[in-house]
Scaffold this motif. Structure first.
Motif, PDB file in Angstrom:
ATOM      1  N   ARG A  54       0.860  -1.189   0.000  1.00  0.00           N
ATOM      2  CA  ARG A  54       0.000   0.000   0.000  1.00  0.00           C
ATOM      3  C   ARG A  54       0.895   1.237   0.000  1.00  0.00           C
ATOM      4  NH1 ARG A  54      -5.031   0.066   0.900  1.00  0.00           N
ATOM      5  NH2 ARG A  54      -5.083  -1.855   2.094  1.00  0.00           N
ATOM      6  N   ASN A  55       0.470   2.272  -0.667  1.00  0.00           N
ATOM      7  CA  ASN A  55       1.175   3.553  -0.783  1.00  0.00           C
ATOM      8  C   ASN A  55       2.460   3.458  -1.611  1.00  0.00           C
ATOM      9  OD1 ASN A  55      -0.759   4.829   0.902  1.00  0.00           O
ATOM     10  ND2 ASN A  55       0.335   4.097   2.694  1.00  0.00           N
ATOM     11  N   HIS A  56       2.610   2.413  -2.446  1.00  0.00           N
ATOM     12  CA  HIS A  56       3.775   2.282  -3.310  1.00  0.00           C
ATOM     13  C   HIS A  56       3.321   1.911  -4.726  1.00  0.00           C
ATOM     14  CE1 HIS A  56       6.784   2.520  -0.134  1.00  0.00           C
ATOM     15  NE2 HIS A  56       5.974   1.778   0.595  1.00  0.00           N
ATOM     16  N   ASP A  57       4.156   2.224  -5.701  1.00  0.00           N
ATOM     17  CA  ASP A  57       3.874   1.871  -7.090  1.00  0.00           C
ATOM     18  C   ASP A  57       4.321   0.444  -7.380  1.00  0.00           C
ATOM     19  OD1 ASP A  57       2.952   4.433  -7.564  1.00  0.00           O
ATOM     20  OD2 ASP A  57       4.930   5.164  -8.168  1.00  0.00           O
ATOM     21  N   THR A  58       3.931  -0.075  -8.533  1.00  0.00           N
ATOM     22  CA  THR A  58       4.318  -1.437  -8.900  1.00  0.00           C
ATOM     23  C   THR A  58       5.824  -1.561  -9.101  1.00  0.00           C
ATOM     24  OG1 THR A  58       3.867  -0.954 -11.219  1.00  0.00           O
ATOM     25  CG2 THR A  58       2.112  -2.017  -9.951  1.00  0.00           C
ATOM     26  N   GLU A  59       6.498  -0.463  -9.453  1.00  0.00           N
ATOM     27  CA  GLU A  59       7.950  -0.503  -9.601  1.00  0.00           C
ATOM     28  C   GLU A  59       8.640  -0.734  -8.262  1.00  0.00           C
ATOM     29  OE1 GLU A  59       6.328   2.486 -10.753  1.00  0.00           O
ATOM     30  OE2 GLU A  59       5.953   1.533 -12.680  1.00  0.00           O
ATOM     31  N   GLU A  60       7.959  -0.414  -7.165  1.00  0.00           N
ATOM     32  CA  GLU A  60       8.545  -0.547  -5.838  1.00  0.00           C
ATOM     33  C   GLU A  60       8.140  -1.843  -5.141  1.00  0.00           C
ATOM     34  OE1 GLU A  60       6.977   3.099  -4.267  1.00  0.00           O
ATOM     35  OE2 GLU A  60       8.866   4.143  -4.620  1.00  0.00           O
ATOM     36  N   ALA A  61       7.511  -2.756  -5.870  1.00  0.00           N
ATOM     37  CA  ALA A  61       7.143  -4.046  -5.289  1.00  0.00           C
ATOM     38  C   ALA A  61       8.406  -4.813  -4.929  1.00  0.00           C
ATOM     39  CB  ALA A  61       6.298  -4.848  -6.273  1.00  0.00           C
ATOM     40  N   THR A  62       8.343  -5.607  -3.859  1.00  0.00           N
ATOM     41  CA  THR A  62       9.527  -6.303  -3.376  1.00  0.00           C
ATOM     42  C   THR A  62       9.327  -7.811  -3.372  1.00  0.00           C
ATOM     43  OG1 THR A  62       8.770  -6.133  -1.087  1.00  0.00           O
ATOM     44  CG2 THR A  62      10.224  -4.392  -1.890  1.00  0.00           C
ATOM     45  N   TRP A  63      10.432  -8.546  -3.512  1.00  0.00           N
ATOM     46  CA  TRP A  63      10.405  -9.995  -3.420  1.00  0.00           C
ATOM     47  C   TRP A  63      10.554 -10.370  -1.955  1.00  0.00           C
ATOM     48  CZ3 TRP A  63       9.004 -13.220  -7.155  1.00  0.00           C
ATOM     49  CH2 TRP A  63       9.067 -12.775  -8.467  1.00  0.00           C
ATOM     50  N   GLU A  64       9.601 -11.139  -1.442  1.00  0.00           N
ATOM     51  CA  GLU A  64       9.613 -11.572  -0.045  1.00  0.00           C
ATOM     52  C   GLU A  64       9.494 -13.086   0.009  1.00  0.00           C
ATOM     53  OE1 GLU A  64      10.006  -9.361   2.358  1.00  0.00           O
ATOM     54  OE2 GLU A  64       9.750  -7.574   1.127  1.00  0.00           O
ATOM     55  N   SER A  65       9.932 -13.662   1.107  1.00  0.00           N
ATOM     56  CA  SER A  65       9.793 -15.093   1.314  1.00  0.00           C
ATOM     57  C   SER A  65       8.307 -15.436   1.448  1.00  0.00           C
ATOM     58  CB  SER A  65      10.543 -15.508   2.572  1.00  0.00           C
ATOM     59  OG  SER A  65      10.212 -16.813   2.934  1.00  0.00           O
ATOM     60  N   CYS A  70       3.099 -15.641   4.440  1.00  0.00           N
ATOM     61  CA  CYS A  70       2.004 -16.487   4.910  1.00  0.00           C
ATOM     62  C   CYS A  70       1.869 -16.446   6.427  1.00  0.00           C
ATOM     63  CB  CYS A  70       2.202 -17.926   4.441  1.00  0.00           C
ATOM     64  SG  CYS A  70       1.747 -18.139   2.716  1.00  0.00           S
ATOM     65  N   GLN A  71       2.965 -16.318   7.134  1.00  0.00           N
ATOM     66  CA  GLN A  71       2.899 -16.206   8.596  1.00  0.00           C
ATOM     67  C   GLN A  71       2.257 -14.892   9.018  1.00  0.00           C
ATOM     68  OE1 GLN A  71       6.864 -16.604  10.059  1.00  0.00           O
ATOM     69  NE2 GLN A  71       6.935 -18.819   9.744  1.00  0.00           N
ATOM     70  N   GLN A  72       2.635 -13.802   8.354  1.00  0.00           N
ATOM     71  CA  GLN A  72       2.122 -12.491   8.722  1.00  0.00           C
ATOM     72  C   GLN A  72       0.661 -12.304   8.345  1.00  0.00           C
ATOM     73  OE1 GLN A  72       4.731  -9.665   6.906  1.00  0.00           O
ATOM     74  NE2 GLN A  72       6.256  -9.829   8.539  1.00  0.00           N
ATOM     75  N   TYR A  73       0.253 -12.868   7.223  1.00  0.00           N
ATOM     76  CA  TYR A  73      -1.086 -12.614   6.705  1.00  0.00           C
ATOM     77  C   TYR A  73      -1.954 -13.851   6.674  1.00  0.00           C
ATOM     78  CZ  TYR A  73       0.960  -8.188   5.497  1.00  0.00           C
ATOM     79  OH  TYR A  73       1.579  -6.974   5.551  1.00  0.00           O
ATOM     80  N   CYS A  75      -1.997 -17.111   5.343  1.00  0.00           N
ATOM     81  CA  CYS A  75      -2.400 -17.685   4.058  1.00  0.00           C
ATOM     82  C   CYS A  75      -3.189 -18.957   4.298  1.00  0.00           C
ATOM     83  CB  CYS A  75      -1.179 -18.016   3.208  1.00  0.00           C
ATOM     84  SG  CYS A  75      -0.284 -16.569   2.663  1.00  0.00           S
ATOM     85  N   VAL A  76      -4.219 -19.140   3.517  1.00  0.00           N
ATOM     86  CA  VAL A  76      -5.036 -20.346   3.632  1.00  0.00           C
ATOM     87  C   VAL A  76      -4.458 -21.456   2.781  1.00  0.00           C
ATOM     88  CG1 VAL A  76      -7.326 -21.297   3.234  1.00  0.00           C
ATOM     89  CG2 VAL A  76      -7.073 -18.977   4.118  1.00  0.00           C
ATOM     90  N   THR A  77      -4.170 -21.152   1.522  1.00  0.00           N
ATOM     91  CA  THR A  77      -3.609 -22.155   0.632  1.00  0.00           C
ATOM     92  C   THR A  77      -2.199 -21.769   0.294  1.00  0.00           C
ATOM     93  OG1 THR A  77      -4.430 -21.012  -1.311  1.00  0.00           O
ATOM     94  CG2 THR A  77      -5.827 -22.743  -0.366  1.00  0.00           C
ATOM     95  N   LYS A  78      -1.347 -22.755   0.214  1.00  0.00           N
ATOM     96  CA  LYS A  78       0.046 -22.519  -0.092  1.00  0.00           C
ATOM     97  C   LYS A  78       0.422 -23.383  -1.276  1.00  0.00           C
ATOM     98  CE  LYS A  78       4.394 -22.405   2.309  1.00  0.00           C
ATOM     99  NZ  LYS A  78       5.079 -22.742   3.520  1.00  0.00           N
ATOM    100  N   THR A  79       0.956 -22.773  -2.353  1.00  0.00           N
ATOM    101  CA  THR A  79       1.312 -23.521  -3.551  1.00  0.00           C
ATOM    102  C   THR A  79       2.800 -23.648  -3.679  1.00  0.00           C
ATOM    103  OG1 THR A  79       1.247 -21.521  -4.882  1.00  0.00           O
ATOM    104  CG2 THR A  79      -0.767 -22.896  -4.782  1.00  0.00           C
TER     105      THR A  79
END
Length: 79
Positions: A54-65, A70-73, A75-79
């Motif tokens: 939130r509050n960032h552009d798509t160019e500022e998207a980051t790669w996360e584990s 899934c721990q923070q948010y 996740c229901v399904t994990k692929t």
């Protein structure tokens, strides 16, 4: 050579309100997962997700584990 900036009312960028804590930090919220990838190391495979914040552009998207996201948010399904 640099030129002097002349102010222009059309150059004003609207700023969204961000809730800042007393210690001058704020909490980032993920908006969307844009992409998935798998990083292969010598003895380990790490699933990654590209997160749009939130509050960032798509160019500022980051790669996360993927596991961390899934721990923070929760996740229901994990692929």
């Amino acid at each position: 050579m640099l030129r002097r900036y002349r102010s222009n009312p059309s150059h004003i960028v609207p700023v969204e309100e961000i809730e800042v804590r007393p210690d001058l930090t704020f909490e980032e919220e993920s908006v969307q997962i844009l992409d998935r990838d798998i990083k292969v190391l010598r003895r380990k495979i790490v699933p990654l997700v590209k997160v749009l914040w939130r509050n960032h552009d798509t160019e500022e998207a980051t790669w996360e584990s993927e596991d961390l996201i899934c721990q923070q948010y929760s996740c229901v399904t994990k692929t």
